[in-house]
Design an enzyme around this catalytic site. Structure first.
Site: not given
Ligand code: AQP
Length: 327
Positions: A111, A192, A195
């Site tokens: 990040k 991965k 969002k």
């Molecule tokens: N691609 C993914 N596959 C499986 N699990 C996922 N999670 C996120 N992306 C995937 C799981 O969703 C939960 C919440 O995640 P988060 O929003 O707290 O943080 P993150 O993992 O950083 O999710 P994003 O969507 O990638 O958000 P941004 O883009 O804001 O950083 C967690 O349990 C995560 O494992």
């Protein structure tokens, strides 16, 4: 009954990755455990958020939890920022966390890569996540593969605290799904699905319309072959689509291979899009109803009270053990 704690950052609109890696399991776990599910808004602000967008996204996550089947009669649903003990324990645990531990975190490296100014909160994010979990003595934390390293650090911090100040925290275990723990981007299977990816074609948002879903799946990158075969090393893109298919239909990867043998990617992708629509369309209808009714706000108010009731005694105990003067 064992405790479960998990949360999602309202840092954008949720994706199919968040659903498969997290929310789908939240619904299953609430049948056997006492679960606390939060909107991790204090974590979301570790990257800049517009205030109006943060409010809207926080509400959206709450409505999606409810629309997906998280039941406030079984689970506590709350906003992280509404329970002050998270920020306070977060600070206490930050003081026990080593710089080297935080520097090793791959999420921080990903990040912060290429950014000029990086907030200190992004660096100390894992200490706050440890606080979220330890505050409730959670036994089990349902997360995707990406959060495994943070969970390890949580266990290390719990052990460090217990050794130094006396047995206080439970060492939590991860609950990581066997298939679907890491759903990858539709445009690049080495990243991965996220969002906050600036390319909306890289993810399926849970609120995408059926036509948008069909379009995104038909445009999802695949290799130049035509064999629907699960082989993450040689065929990462198709394997990713197969993982999505498998988790949404509860079919095994072998069954999917057999079903599409000799048919090529076209029919497979078409059916995959329909499977996604079949799961998301009813969820979206419930989402609209919930949002209109304002029910989610009542759930959040009640949830904050229930969570604080559990969190406060733990914070008091931690402060006592650490030597803070009690007045
Ligand atoms: N691609 C993914 N596959 C499986 N699990 C996922 N999670 C996120 N992306 C995937 C799981 O969703 C939960 C919440 O995640 P988060 O929003 O707290 O943080 P993150 O993992 O950083 O999710 P994003 O969507 O990638 O958000 P941004 O883009 O804001 O950083 C967690 O349990 C995560 O494992």
């Amino acid at each position: 009954m064992k405790q479960v704690l998990s949360g999602i950052q309202p840092s954008g609109f949720l994706t199919l990755g968040n659903y498969i890696g997290a929310i789908k399991n939240y619904v299953l776990l609430q049948e056997s455990y006492h679960c606390l599910y939060m909107m991790a808004d204090l974590h979301a602000i570790t990257v800049p958020q517009e205030p109006a967008a943060l409010r809207e996204q926080s509400e959206s996550v709450a409505c999606l939890y409810l629309a997906a089947g998280v039941d406030p009669e079984k689970s506590t649903i709350f906003l992280q920022s509404a329970v002050h003990a998270h920020a306070e324990l977060g600070w206490l645990l930050t003081t026990l966390t080593y710089m080297g531990e935080l520097e090793r975190m791959t999420q921080f490296k990903d990040k912060s890569a290429g950014k000029e100014s990086i907030g200190a909160g992004l660096f100390t994010y894992p200490s706050l996540m440890a606080a979220d979990i330890l505050l409730y003595n959670a036994d089990l934390v349902p997360v995707g593969e990406d959060q495994k390293q943070h969970l390890e650090l949580t266990r290390d911090l719990a052990h460090r605290f217990n050794t130094r100040f006396g047995e206080t925290f439970t060492l939590p275990e991860g609950f990581i799904p066997q298939v679907g723990a890491r759903i990858m981007s539709l445009d690049d299977a080495s990243k991965k699905m996220s969002k906050s990816n600036p390319n909306p074609g890289s993810y399926i948002a849970l609120l995408d319309s059926p036509d948008v879903i069909r379009k995104k799946i038909s445009r999802a990158v695949t290799d130049s072959g035509r064999e629907v075969k699960y082989d993450p090393a040689a065929k990462p893109e198709v394997s990713n689509l197969m993982s999505i298919y498998a988790t949404l239909t509860n079919k095994s990867l072998a069954d999917i291979e057999a079903q599409y043998e000799g048919l090529g990617y076209g029919p497979f992708k078409k059916e995959l899009a329909e499977q996604i629509v079949a799961v998301l369309e009813p969820l979206q209808n419930r989402y609209v109803e919930i949002k209109k009714s304002g029910y989610h706000l009542d759930v959040l108010r009640k949830g904050a009270g229930q969570a604080a009731e559990k969190a406060e005694p733990m914070l008091t105990l931690v402060k006592e053990r650490m030597g803070f003067l009690k007045l």
